[in-house]
Design a protein around this motif. Structure first.
Motif, PDB file in Angstrom:
ATOM      1  N   LEU A 118       0.829  -1.208   0.000  1.00 19.32           N
ATOM      2  CA  LEU A 118       0.000   0.000   0.000  1.00 19.32           C
ATOM      3  C   LEU A 118       0.861   1.254   0.000  1.00 19.32           C
ATOM      4  N   ALA A 119       1.891   1.276   0.843  1.00 18.81           N
ATOM      5  CA  ALA A 119       2.744   2.466   0.927  1.00 18.81           C
ATOM      6  C   ALA A 119       3.533   2.672  -0.358  1.00 18.81           C
ATOM      7  N   THR A 120       4.132   1.601  -0.878  1.00 19.66           N
ATOM      8  CA  THR A 120       4.982   1.730  -2.062  1.00 19.66           C
ATOM      9  C   THR A 120       4.185   2.136  -3.289  1.00 19.66           C
ATOM     10  N   HIS A 121       3.087   1.451  -3.559  1.00 17.54           N
ATOM     11  CA  HIS A 121       2.382   1.701  -4.813  1.00 17.54           C
ATOM     12  C   HIS A 121       1.530   2.965  -4.774  1.00 17.54           C
ATOM     13  N   THR A 122       1.128   3.385  -3.581  1.00 18.04           N
ATOM     14  CA  THR A 122       0.495   4.702  -3.483  1.00 18.04           C
ATOM     15  C   THR A 122       1.503   5.784  -3.856  1.00 18.04           C
ATOM     16  N   GLU A 123       2.727   5.636  -3.383  1.00 13.32           N
ATOM     17  CA  GLU A 123       3.758   6.604  -3.719  1.00 13.32           C
ATOM     18  C   GLU A 123       4.137   6.521  -5.194  1.00 13.32           C
ATOM     19  N   LEU A 124       4.204   5.323  -5.740  1.00  9.58           N
ATOM     20  CA  LEU A 124       4.507   5.198  -7.172  1.00  9.58           C
ATOM     21  C   LEU A 124       3.409   5.821  -8.024  1.00  9.58           C
ATOM     22  N   ARG A 125       2.153   5.674  -7.596  1.00  9.81           N
ATOM     23  CA  ARG A 125       1.062   6.366  -8.316  1.00  9.81           C
ATOM     24  C   ARG A 125       1.310   7.868  -8.314  1.00  9.81           C
ATOM     25  N   ARG A 126       1.661   8.411  -7.169  1.00  3.03           N
ATOM     26  CA  ARG A 126       1.897   9.863  -7.079  1.00  3.03           C
ATOM     27  C   ARG A 126       3.031  10.305  -8.001  1.00  3.03           C
ATOM     28  N   ARG A 127       3.996   9.407  -8.215  1.00  2.00           N
ATOM     29  CA  ARG A 127       5.168   9.744  -9.028  1.00  2.00           C
ATOM     30  C   ARG A 127       4.982   9.426 -10.513  1.00  2.00           C
TER      31      ARG A 127
END
Length: 432
Positions: free
Chosen positions: A307-316
């Motif tokens: 959840l933490a990693t892919h939420t951040e990847l979405r933002r990027r």
């Protein structure tokens, strides 16, 4: 093939760039295997096939981003090892059919139970003898001694559903063999996995040099290279080595996130969250994988990091693909659309953004020069009609029930009896 005119549809073009919202109302025209008009009212011509899509949602065909066509009711590696290739090619054919009926017009291959299963099905689909999506065929997973996929013991050597290599020369030869045998997508097992206690997900058994030579060799043959990678170090190996598709990627640090952002126009990332989310929701309990067992396997920690990693990847702005690891006993082929809701619930995507992951991003991964995944004049005619509004309820794409029409390369693959009765062509009624 003549013209097909789809009238009065709610059109989602897959670009994510609509100026008046994500959808428009109007008509779409297909001539041969290409879209020729989108949105504008189309004037009927003699010989046109007319489909009244009033009340229906028109969108590009979806792409399964981590396909295992030959996985069917799998609950253990024995289910992949024991059956003979002759049996499993029928399994893979059923998997292909389930995907096309659920609205997946393309399958980006991960790996299969035997080396050439997806190659055989791909050739039959391309020849028009089997129903199925466009297929980038995966082969065997390539792993190293003692890692994920290595089923042997000294007292019991046996061939698992993987090719086991050690060192760069064995890796080079194995990738060359995959390319010789017609594989489109080579897959590496770079990191560990919760199903292998000796090498859990945060470990990295494969060396950077092994990953690098695999990527160089696959690219020399014009093939894609993909990787099972959960660990931070494994994902860094992949980005540095030029791997195209990264599967899972739960664990990350700031350096890895920065590396992936820098490579965002080159790489595709497939979270494949469904398998473990379903275990922790109790959906696999009848198969011996209860939430309690999932806890012993450290799956809650893996999901938290996902959840933490892919939420951040979405933002990027990383290009995510949906799908993956379907075909287990609790996650049948054809239900890959469940990942759309997972993208909304877990990673913060809007329904429209999740659909872009399933269409435009997947189309780019398939490698057709941008001709797949969106609806625009000149693009290949891979499209579906949905009975309902996925933007209001994304879960309606979780299976084939609401997908009432599927077209691939301009040819009708599926049409519901109700929709066929609203068309002007007896041939369409016969197609169903």
């Amino acid at each position: 093939m003549g013209r097909t005119v789809i009238q009065n549809a709610t059109i989602f073009d897959g670009t994510g760039q609509g100026t008046n919202g994500p959808t428009t109302k109007g008509d779409l025209v297909v001539e041969g295997n290409r879209v020729t008009s989108v949105g504008a009212t189309a004037s009927a011509q003699p010989g046109d096939v007319i489909i009244d899509a009033s009340g229906l949602f028109l969108m590009p065909g979806m792409v399964e981003g981590h396909a295992h066509l030959s996985f069917e009711n799998v609950c253990a590696t024995e289910d992949l090892i024991t059956p003979c290739p002759e049996t499993q090619v029928f399994t893979a054919a059923r998997g292909a059919r389930a995907l096309i009926e659920a609205g997946f017009t393309s399958a980006y291959g991960a790996s299969e139970a035997k080396l050439k299963l997806a190659v055989a099905v791909r050739e039959e689909v391309n020849a028009g003898r089997l129903p199925g999506p466009r297929i980038r065929a995966g082969g065997l997973e390539i792993s190293v001694t003692g890692a994920m996929g290595d089923e042997s013991k000294l007292h019991n050597p046996r061939q698992g559903p993987s090719a086991i290599v050690d060192g760069v020369e064995e890796m080079r030869r194995t990738v060359r063999l995959h390319c010789r045998e017609g594989i489109d997508n080579v897959k590496l097992d770079v990191s560990g996995d919760p199903f292998y206690p000796g090498t859990p997900g945060h470990t990295t058994p494969m060396t950077f040099e092994e990953v690098r030579v695999a990527a160089e060799t696959a690219h020399a043959y014009g093939r894609r290279i993909n990787a099972h990678t959960r660990s931070i170090e494994g994902s860094k190996h992949c980005v540095r080595a030029g791997v195209d598709g990264l599967f899972h990627c739960e664990y990350a640090d700031e350096e890895l996130l920065d590396m992936m952002e820098e490579a965002r126009d080159r790489i595709f990332v497939v979270p494949t969250v469904g398998l473990f989310a379903q275990i922790m929701a109790g959906e696999a309990s009848a198969h011996g994988l209860s939430p309690e067992v999932g806890g012993y396997m450290n799956i809650p920690d893996l999901l938290e990091n996902s959840l933490a990693t892919h939420t951040e990847l979405r933002r990027r702005g990383i290009r995510h693909l949906i799908g993956g690891d379907y075909g287990f006993g609790w996650s049948p082929q054809g239900t890959q659309g469940r990942d759309l809701k997972s993208f909304v619930d877990f990673y913060g995507y809007t329904p429209a953004e999740a659909l872009v992951c399933a269409t435009r991003n997947g189309g780019l991964a398939m490698g057709y020069g941008g001709e797949l995944g969106t609806l625009a004049p000149g693009k290949l005619a891979d499209l579906i009609l949905v009975d309902g509004d996925p933007l209001a309820d994304i879960s309606i794409l979780a299976g084939p029930e609401k997908v009432v029409f599927v077209m691939k390369d301009g040819a009708v693959q599926k049409i519901s009896p109700t929709l066929a009765a609203r068309a002007n062509s007896p041939a369409l009624e016969a197609a169903e």
